[in-house]
Design a protein around this motif. Structure first.
Motif, PDB file in Angstrom:
ATOM      1  N   GLN A 223       0.836  -1.188   0.000  1.00 29.33           N
ATOM      2  CA  GLN A 223       0.000   0.000   0.000  1.00 29.33           C
ATOM      3  C   GLN A 223       0.878   1.248   0.000  1.00 29.33           C
ATOM      4  O   GLN A 223       1.934   1.275   0.640  1.00 29.33           O
ATOM      5  N   LEU A 224       0.414   2.264  -0.717  1.00 27.57           N
ATOM      6  CA  LEU A 224       1.101   3.548  -0.749  1.00 27.57           C
ATOM      7  C   LEU A 224       0.132   4.624  -0.282  1.00 27.57           C
ATOM      8  O   LEU A 224      -1.007   4.671  -0.743  1.00 27.57           O
ATOM      9  N   VAL A 225       0.605   5.472   0.594  1.00 23.88           N
ATOM     10  CA  VAL A 225      -0.203   6.589   1.077  1.00 23.88           C
ATOM     11  C   VAL A 225       0.554   7.881   0.790  1.00 23.88           C
ATOM     12  O   VAL A 225       1.680   8.058   1.264  1.00 23.88           O
ATOM     13  N   GLU A 226      -0.091   8.756   0.042  1.00 23.07           N
ATOM     14  CA  GLU A 226       0.515  10.024  -0.346  1.00 23.07           C
ATOM     15  C   GLU A 226      -0.040  11.162   0.503  1.00 23.07           C
ATOM     16  O   GLU A 226      -1.171  11.101   0.978  1.00 23.07           O
ATOM     17  N   SER A 227       0.746  12.205   0.623  1.00 24.56           N
ATOM     18  CA  SER A 227       0.292  13.409   1.309  1.00 24.56           C
ATOM     19  C   SER A 227       1.070  14.602   0.790  1.00 24.56           C
ATOM     20  O   SER A 227       2.136  14.439   0.174  1.00 24.56           O
ATOM     21  N   GLY A 228       0.524  15.787   1.022  1.00 24.64           N
ATOM     22  CA  GLY A 228       1.279  17.006   0.761  1.00 24.64           C
ATOM     23  C   GLY A 228       0.823  17.857  -0.402  1.00 24.64           C
ATOM     24  O   GLY A 228       1.384  18.921  -0.624  1.00 24.64           O
TER      25      GLY A 228
ATOM     26  N   GLY B 102       0.251   5.084  -5.822  1.00 29.04           N
ATOM     27  CA  GLY B 102      -0.499   5.812  -4.823  1.00 29.04           C
ATOM     28  C   GLY B 102      -1.834   6.268  -5.378  1.00 29.04           C
ATOM     29  O   GLY B 102      -2.121   6.116  -6.574  1.00 29.04           O
ATOM     30  N   GLN B 103      -2.648   6.849  -4.505  1.00 27.91           N
ATOM     31  CA  GLN B 103      -3.997   7.249  -4.892  1.00 27.91           C
ATOM     32  C   GLN B 103      -4.007   8.555  -5.672  1.00 27.91           C
ATOM     33  O   GLN B 103      -5.023   8.891  -6.307  1.00 27.91           O
TER      34      GLN B 103
ATOM     35  N   TYR C 243      -0.449  14.241  -8.914  1.00 27.53           N
ATOM     36  CA  TYR C 243       0.842  13.590  -8.756  1.00 27.53           C
ATOM     37  C   TYR C 243       0.646  12.211  -8.124  1.00 27.53           C
ATOM     38  O   TYR C 243      -0.059  12.070  -7.113  1.00 27.53           O
ATOM     39  N   TYR C 244       1.296  11.214  -8.722  1.00 29.01           N
ATOM     40  CA  TYR C 244       1.171   9.831  -8.276  1.00 29.01           C
ATOM     41  C   TYR C 244       2.537   9.285  -7.867  1.00 29.01           C
ATOM     42  O   TYR C 244       3.514   9.409  -8.605  1.00 29.01           O
ATOM     43  N   CYS C 245       2.545   8.658  -6.729  1.00 28.23           N
ATOM     44  CA  CYS C 245       3.731   7.944  -6.273  1.00 28.23           C
ATOM     45  C   CYS C 245       3.746   6.553  -6.912  1.00 28.23           C
ATOM     46  O   CYS C 245       2.695   5.910  -7.051  1.00 28.23           O
ATOM     47  N   ASN C 246       4.918   6.088  -7.292  1.00 31.94           N
ATOM     48  CA  ASN C 246       5.080   4.760  -7.888  1.00 31.94           C
ATOM     49  C   ASN C 246       6.268   4.062  -7.240  1.00 31.94           C
ATOM     50  O   ASN C 246       7.359   4.642  -7.150  1.00 31.94           O
ATOM     51  N   VAL C 247       6.044   2.852  -6.772  1.00 37.21           N
ATOM     52  CA  VAL C 247       7.091   2.100  -6.088  1.00 37.21           C
ATOM     53  C   VAL C 247       7.174   0.702  -6.695  1.00 37.21           C
ATOM     54  O   VAL C 247       6.152   0.051  -6.912  1.00 37.21           O
ATOM     55  N   ARG C 248       8.394   0.248  -6.944  1.00 38.48           N
ATOM     56  CA  ARG C 248       8.641  -1.086  -7.530  1.00 38.48           C
ATOM     57  C   ARG C 248       9.668  -1.817  -6.681  1.00 38.48           C
ATOM     58  O   ARG C 248      10.669  -1.222  -6.264  1.00 38.48           O
ATOM     59  N   GLY C 249       9.399  -3.088  -6.444  1.00 47.57           N
ATOM     60  CA  GLY C 249      10.345  -3.833  -5.639  1.00 47.57           C
ATOM     61  C   GLY C 249       9.991  -5.294  -5.601  1.00 47.57           C
ATOM     62  O   GLY C 249       9.359  -5.825  -6.519  1.00 47.57           O
ATOM     63  N   ARG C 250      10.382  -5.930  -4.498  1.00 42.63           N
ATOM     64  CA  ARG C 250      10.136  -7.357  -4.323  1.00 42.63           C
ATOM     65  C   ARG C 250       9.549  -7.571  -2.935  1.00 42.63           C
ATOM     66  O   ARG C 250      10.002  -6.985  -1.952  1.00 42.63           O
TER      67      ARG C 250
END
Length: 120
Positions: free
Chosen positions: A3-8, A111-112, A93-100
């Motif tokens: 889950q990603l939570v954005e703010s600001g 993100g939302q 603006y969207y946050c994007n995260v990639r990993g394992r």
């Protein structure tokens, strides 16, 4: 699941500053890539800035010298400091995260979205 939570986000006058934050949570083993995209009305979603696990950063030309991306690996957060904002920076603006994940499955999460409006 990640889950990603954005703010600001918010409304700011031209020349002003905003700081976006994004926090990742879930069964994360490692994060390779953290980035911020933006999408203005009627336009495609474009990459604004990114930072990889080595700390290397990349910016689209229009924000170089004005935006700074940073990450905190321990907290699994990524920030985007936006200075000298212009009306053309207005977008979601969207946050994007990639990993394992701990299950060793790779993931890509979004993100939302947070609205940034630059207007006088």
């Amino acid at each position: 699941q990640v889950q990603l939570v954005e703010s600001g986000g918010g409304l700011v006058q031209p020349g002003g500053s905003l700081r976006l934050s994004c926090a990742a949570s879930g069964s994360i083993f490692t994060i390779y890539f953290m980035g911020w995209y933006r999408q203005a009305p009627g336009k495609q979603r474009d990459l604004v800035a990114s930072i990889i696990s080595s700390g290397s950063t990349n910016y689209t030309d229009s924000v170089k010298g004005r935006f700074t991306i940073s990450r905190d690996n321990a907290k699994k957060t990524v920030n985007l400091q936006m200075n000298s904002l212009k009306p053309e920076d207005t977008a979601v603006y969207y946050c994007n995260v990639r990993g394992r994940m701990l299950s060793l499955r790779d993931f890509i999460s979004w993100g939302q979205g947070t609205q940034v409006t630059v207007s006088s």
